[in-house]
Write a protein that holds these residues in place. Structure first.
Motif, PDB file in Angstrom:
ATOM      1  N   ASP A 141       0.831  -1.211   0.000  1.00  0.00           N
ATOM      2  CA  ASP A 141       0.000   0.000   0.000  1.00  0.00           C
ATOM      3  C   ASP A 141       0.864   1.259   0.000  1.00  0.00           C
ATOM      4  N   ASP A 142       1.866   1.287   0.897  1.00  0.00           N
ATOM      5  CA  ASP A 142       2.743   2.458   0.993  1.00  0.00           C
ATOM      6  C   ASP A 142       3.547   2.658  -0.283  1.00  0.00           C
ATOM      7  N   LEU A 143       4.011   1.560  -0.857  1.00  0.00           N
ATOM      8  CA  LEU A 143       4.802   1.632  -2.081  1.00  0.00           C
ATOM      9  C   LEU A 143       3.962   2.154  -3.241  1.00  0.00           C
ATOM     10  N   ALA A 144       2.752   1.630  -3.390  1.00  0.00           N
ATOM     11  CA  ALA A 144       1.860   2.095  -4.459  1.00  0.00           C
ATOM     12  C   ALA A 144       1.521   3.568  -4.284  1.00  0.00           C
ATOM     13  N   ALA A 145       1.289   3.974  -3.032  1.00  0.00           N
ATOM     14  CA  ALA A 145       0.974   5.387  -2.765  1.00  0.00           C
ATOM     15  C   ALA A 145       2.175   6.280  -3.076  1.00  0.00           C
ATOM     16  N   ALA A 146       3.379   5.833  -2.718  1.00  0.00           N
ATOM     17  CA  ALA A 146       4.590   6.616  -2.984  1.00  0.00           C
ATOM     18  C   ALA A 146       4.829   6.753  -4.485  1.00  0.00           C
ATOM     19  N   ILE A 147       4.569   5.708  -5.229  1.00  0.00           N
ATOM     20  CA  ILE A 147       4.740   5.770  -6.682  1.00  0.00           C
ATOM     21  C   ILE A 147       3.693   6.691  -7.292  1.00  0.00           C
ATOM     22  N   ALA A 148       2.445   6.557  -6.828  1.00  0.00           N
ATOM     23  CA  ALA A 148       1.363   7.396  -7.365  1.00  0.00           C
ATOM     24  C   ALA A 148       1.604   8.879  -7.075  1.00  0.00           C
ATOM     25  N   SER A 149       2.153   9.179  -5.899  1.00  0.00           N
ATOM     26  CA  SER A 149       2.394  10.581  -5.531  1.00  0.00           C
ATOM     27  C   SER A 149       3.796  11.048  -5.929  1.00  0.00           C
ATOM     28  N   GLU A 150       4.552  10.157  -6.587  1.00  0.00           N
ATOM     29  CA  GLU A 150       5.910  10.468  -7.046  1.00  0.00           C
ATOM     30  C   GLU A 150       6.803  10.949  -5.900  1.00  0.00           C
ATOM     31  N   ASP A 151       6.706  10.239  -4.775  1.00  0.00           N
ATOM     32  CA  ASP A 151       7.459  10.579  -3.567  1.00  0.00           C
ATOM     33  C   ASP A 151       8.849   9.926  -3.611  1.00  0.00           C
ATOM     34  N   VAL A 152       9.786  10.607  -4.262  1.00  0.00           N
ATOM     35  CA  VAL A 152      11.146  10.101  -4.431  1.00  0.00           C
ATOM     36  C   VAL A 152      11.810   9.889  -3.071  1.00  0.00           C
ATOM     37  N   LYS A 153      11.573  10.792  -2.140  1.00  0.00           N
ATOM     38  CA  LYS A 153      12.210  10.698  -0.823  1.00  0.00           C
ATOM     39  C   LYS A 153      11.788   9.424  -0.092  1.00  0.00           C
ATOM     40  N   LYS A 154      10.507   9.121  -0.128  1.00  0.00           N
ATOM     41  CA  LYS A 154      10.019   7.910   0.551  1.00  0.00           C
ATOM     42  C   LYS A 154      10.574   6.657  -0.123  1.00  0.00           C
ATOM     43  N   LEU A 155      10.579   6.642  -1.457  1.00  0.00           N
ATOM     44  CA  LEU A 155      11.102   5.483  -2.177  1.00  0.00           C
ATOM     45  C   LEU A 155      12.601   5.315  -1.932  1.00  0.00           C
ATOM     46  N   SER A 156      13.317   6.422  -1.823  1.00  0.00           N
ATOM     47  CA  SER A 156      14.766   6.383  -1.581  1.00  0.00           C
ATOM     48  C   SER A 156      15.113   5.901  -0.183  1.00  0.00           C
ATOM     49  N   SER A 157      14.132   5.871   0.699  1.00  0.00           N
ATOM     50  CA  SER A 157      14.399   5.407   2.063  1.00  0.00           C
ATOM     51  C   SER A 157      14.579   3.890   2.130  1.00  0.00           C
ATOM     52  N   ALA A 158      14.179   3.183   1.082  1.00  0.00           N
ATOM     53  CA  ALA A 158      14.345   1.724   1.049  1.00  0.00           C
ATOM     54  C   ALA A 158      15.810   1.380   0.792  1.00  0.00           C
ATOM     55  N   PRO A 159      16.287   0.259   1.326  1.00  0.00           N
ATOM     56  CA  PRO A 159      17.688  -0.125   1.128  1.00  0.00           C
ATOM     57  C   PRO A 159      18.022  -0.330  -0.347  1.00  0.00           C
ATOM     58  N   SER A 160      19.211   0.096  -0.744  1.00  0.00           N
ATOM     59  CA  SER A 160      19.729  -0.049  -2.113  1.00  0.00           C
ATOM     60  C   SER A 160      18.958   0.761  -3.151  1.00  0.00           C
ATOM     61  N   VAL A 161      18.148   1.713  -2.706  1.00  0.00           N
ATOM     62  CA  VAL A 161      17.394   2.554  -3.638  1.00  0.00           C
ATOM     63  C   VAL A 161      17.861   3.991  -3.475  1.00  0.00           C
ATOM     64  N   GLY A 162      18.530   4.468  -4.509  1.00  0.00           N
ATOM     65  CA  GLY A 162      18.951   5.856  -4.534  1.00  0.00           C
ATOM     66  C   GLY A 162      17.929   6.695  -5.287  1.00  0.00           C
ATOM     67  N   LYS A 163      18.254   7.956  -5.460  1.00  0.00           N
ATOM     68  CA  LYS A 163      17.333   8.872  -6.122  1.00  0.00           C
ATOM     69  C   LYS A 163      17.030   8.431  -7.557  1.00  0.00           C
ATOM     70  N   LYS A 164      18.072   8.029  -8.288  1.00  0.00           N
ATOM     71  CA  LYS A 164      17.859   7.633  -9.689  1.00  0.00           C
ATOM     72  C   LYS A 164      16.989   6.382  -9.799  1.00  0.00           C
ATOM     73  N   THR A 165      17.230   5.422  -8.915  1.00  0.00           N
ATOM     74  CA  THR A 165      16.421   4.202  -8.933  1.00  0.00           C
ATOM     75  C   THR A 165      14.977   4.520  -8.569  1.00  0.00           C
ATOM     76  N   ALA A 166      14.778   5.395  -7.591  1.00  0.00           N
ATOM     77  CA  ALA A 166      13.428   5.801  -7.193  1.00  0.00           C
ATOM     78  C   ALA A 166      12.715   6.475  -8.367  1.00  0.00           C
TER      79      ALA A 166
END
Length: 195
Positions: free
Chosen positions: A96-121
């Motif tokens: 749910d959180d991941l889908a919401a972060a993608i829908a809202s284009e929340d790069v910061k939240k996605l980047s908080s996951a391990p091995s995920v930098g800004k470009k990957t997000a």
């Protein structure tokens, strides 16, 4: 190939568990979200699984529910995200959180996951935007998105193999029903290309 395991939970060593199914012990890597939802050792557990075959290993990944497995399948399609990284992302963020972060284009939240930098997000947002929806029935949406994406991607791949370019192939599959069979989808896409 192995879609589900049901058996006795005999080992818990994060992120791996061992499930005894009729005398065969399956080593399964799980997200921390699934790990925390597991019962005590010796109890019966059921996990939905995804087998990942690499040149050097066959790896089995397990998920507490179908929504998490569907999200895993979407993540590994993103260029630059492998199975271990996808599992790390699902350990940090629920589907749910991941889908919401993608829908809202929340790069910061996605980047908080391990091995995920800004470009990957940013790549995740670009490649998954519009394929996942956030609603009261997220699990159904994810399962529906996985089925429709798989079919349209298979149709596109077939068109590419037939010699059409990426742009033509993507345009040809637009408007096809989400539940169209791959072979029927190819026929309809070819008709679209002939117009």
């Amino acid at each position: 190939m192995i879609g589900r395991l049901r058996g006795c939970l005999v080992e818990k060593l994060p992120p791996q568990v061992v499930i005894d199914v009729n005398g065969v012990g399956y080593e399964v890597d799980v997200s921390m979200q699934t790990f925390y939802a597991l019962p005590a050792l010796g109890e019966t557990v059921q996990l939905y699984t995804q087998l990942v075959v690499r040149e050097d290993a066959h790896l089995l990944f397990g998920f507490a529910d179908l929504a998490e497995r569907a999200m895993f399948r979407q993540l590994v399609k993103v260029s630059g995200i492998g199975a271990k990284t996808a599992l790390g992302i699902l350990s940090a963020l629920s589907p749910d959180d991941l889908a919401a972060a993608i829908a809202s284009e929340d790069v910061k939240k996605l980047s908080s996951a391990p091995s995920v930098g800004k470009k990957t997000a940013e790549r995740m947002i670009l490649e998954l935007r519009g394929k996942l929806t956030v609603s009261g029935s997220l699990k159904d949406d994810l399962l529906h998105a996985t089925a429709s994406v798989d079919n349209s991607e298979d149709v596109v791949s077939t068109l590419l193999a037939l010699g059409y370019n990426e742009k033509e192939s993507r345009l040809a599959v637009k408007g096809l029903a989400a539940d169209v069979d791959v072979s029927e989808g190819v026929k309809l896409a070819l008709k679209n290309l002939m117009r």
